[in-house]
Design a protein around this motif. Structure first.
Motif, mmCIF file in Angstrom:
data_model
loop_
_atom_site.group_PDB
_atom_site.id
_atom_site.type_symbol
_atom_site.label_atom_id
_atom_site.label_comp_id
_atom_site.label_asym_id
_atom_site.label_seq_id
_atom_site.Cartn_x
_atom_site.Cartn_y
_atom_site.Cartn_z
ATOM 1 N N TRP A 47 5.595 -3.331 -6.308
ATOM 2 C CA TRP A 47 5.300 -3.991 -7.468
ATOM 3 C C TRP A 47 4.232 -3.088 -8.038
ATOM 4 O O TRP A 47 3.091 -3.062 -7.966
ATOM 5 N N THR A 87 8.339 -11.780 0.236
ATOM 6 C CA THR A 87 8.919 -10.732 1.035
ATOM 7 C C THR A 87 9.651 -11.286 2.195
ATOM 8 O O THR A 87 9.944 -10.215 2.994
ATOM 9 N N TRP A 147 14.289 -8.415 -6.104
ATOM 10 C CA TRP A 147 12.967 -7.424 -5.716
ATOM 11 C C TRP A 147 13.453 -6.419 -4.741
ATOM 12 O O TRP A 147 13.002 -6.474 -3.545
ATOM 13 N N PRO A 167 9.363 -6.490 -9.756
ATOM 14 C CA PRO A 167 10.443 -7.408 -9.563
ATOM 15 C C PRO A 167 11.023 -8.406 -10.676
ATOM 16 O O PRO A 167 10.187 -8.301 -11.711
ATOM 17 N N GLU A 177 8.556 0.107 -9.302
ATOM 18 C CA GLU A 177 9.612 -0.883 -9.408
ATOM 19 C C GLU A 177 8.635 -2.165 -9.897
ATOM 20 O O GLU A 177 7.478 -2.184 -9.287
#
Length: 239
Positions: free
Chosen positions: A205, A71, A200, A185, A183
């Motif tokens: 996630w 991230t 992503w 990734p 969502e």
């Protein structure tokens, strides 16, 4: 026993009840557009507080920073190196040890691979150095996932999804901005990428739309019970 709220005398008296300390690690990391950057820290700290209501347990102030690689490109994520993370844990444990602590539960709300491995490496080095201590290193996510299998509907839910959204909806609802969107990734297998956000975009996630405060409450209770069991097992552990 919440250490940041204790006096010197309180700490001294607490050592007559237990030599076990819970050290929560978190992160300053994106959790989608709907959860606070402190999500990992909040979860780890809250579980420690709840466990200390059940058994004698020192709960250390949380460490708010972690190693966040996947991230790193998302706004708000502030990462530290694995070397810094290891040094932090080792210094903290050594200091607690000098004040009489002997059992250490390191629970991290951030479950990134490099982050987890750094804490485990530090733990292995500490038990080789300090021969009279016991240590456990676990992730909050693994305890929540394992304890709440029947509650969690989303397969592969991992970050800012059903589990974490439910937890924050329960403990800190004022910090939740909607429910986010489902969502997962799409990182290329085996390839290291610089622009991680490209693969992503929204930083979720899992499926936060399936979250609820009631699930969060139950998950927190289940993880707290796991921490209590772990503390008791660690205190009784013999090699």
């Amino acid at each position: 026993m919440i250490i940041e709220e204790m006096t010197m005398g309180d700490f001294e008296e607490g050592l007559k009840r237990t030599r076990t300390v819970y050290i929560p690690f978190g992160s300053v990391e994106e959790h989608g557009y709907h959860l606070p950057l402190s999500t990992d820290t909040i979860q780890a700290y809250e579980v420690g507080k709840r466990a200390a209501e059940i058994i004698p347990l020192f709960v250390a102030p949380p460490i708010h920073y972690g190693c966040c690689r996947s991230t790193a490109c998302h706004p708000g994520t502030i990462s530290i190196t694995t070397a810094t993370l290891k040094a932090l844990l080792k210094d903290i444990v050594r200091s607690f040890h000098s004040h009489g602590m002997r059992n250490f539960i390191v629970l991290t709300g951030h479950a990134g691979g490099a982050h987890k491995m750094a804490l485990q490496d530090a733990g292995e080095e500490l038990i080789a150095e300090l021969l009279d201590i016991r240590m456990a290193v676990v992730t909050e996510y693994d305890l929540a996932k394992d304890a709440g299998r029947e509650l969690v509907e989303t397969a592969g839910d991992a970050h800012a999804g059903e589990i974490e959204t439910s937890r924050i909806m329960h403990s800190h609802p004022q910090l939740v901005n909607g429910t986010g969107e489902r969502e997962f990734p799409s990182f290329p297998v085996g390839i290291l990428v610089r622009d991680k956000r490209r693969f992503w975009p929204n930083g979720v996630w899992g499926d936060p739309t399936k979250a609820s405060a009631e699930k969060g409450k139950r998950l927190e209770q289940l993880v707290t019970a796991k921490v209590v069991d772990l503390a008791r097992a660690l205190e009784a552990f013999e090699e």
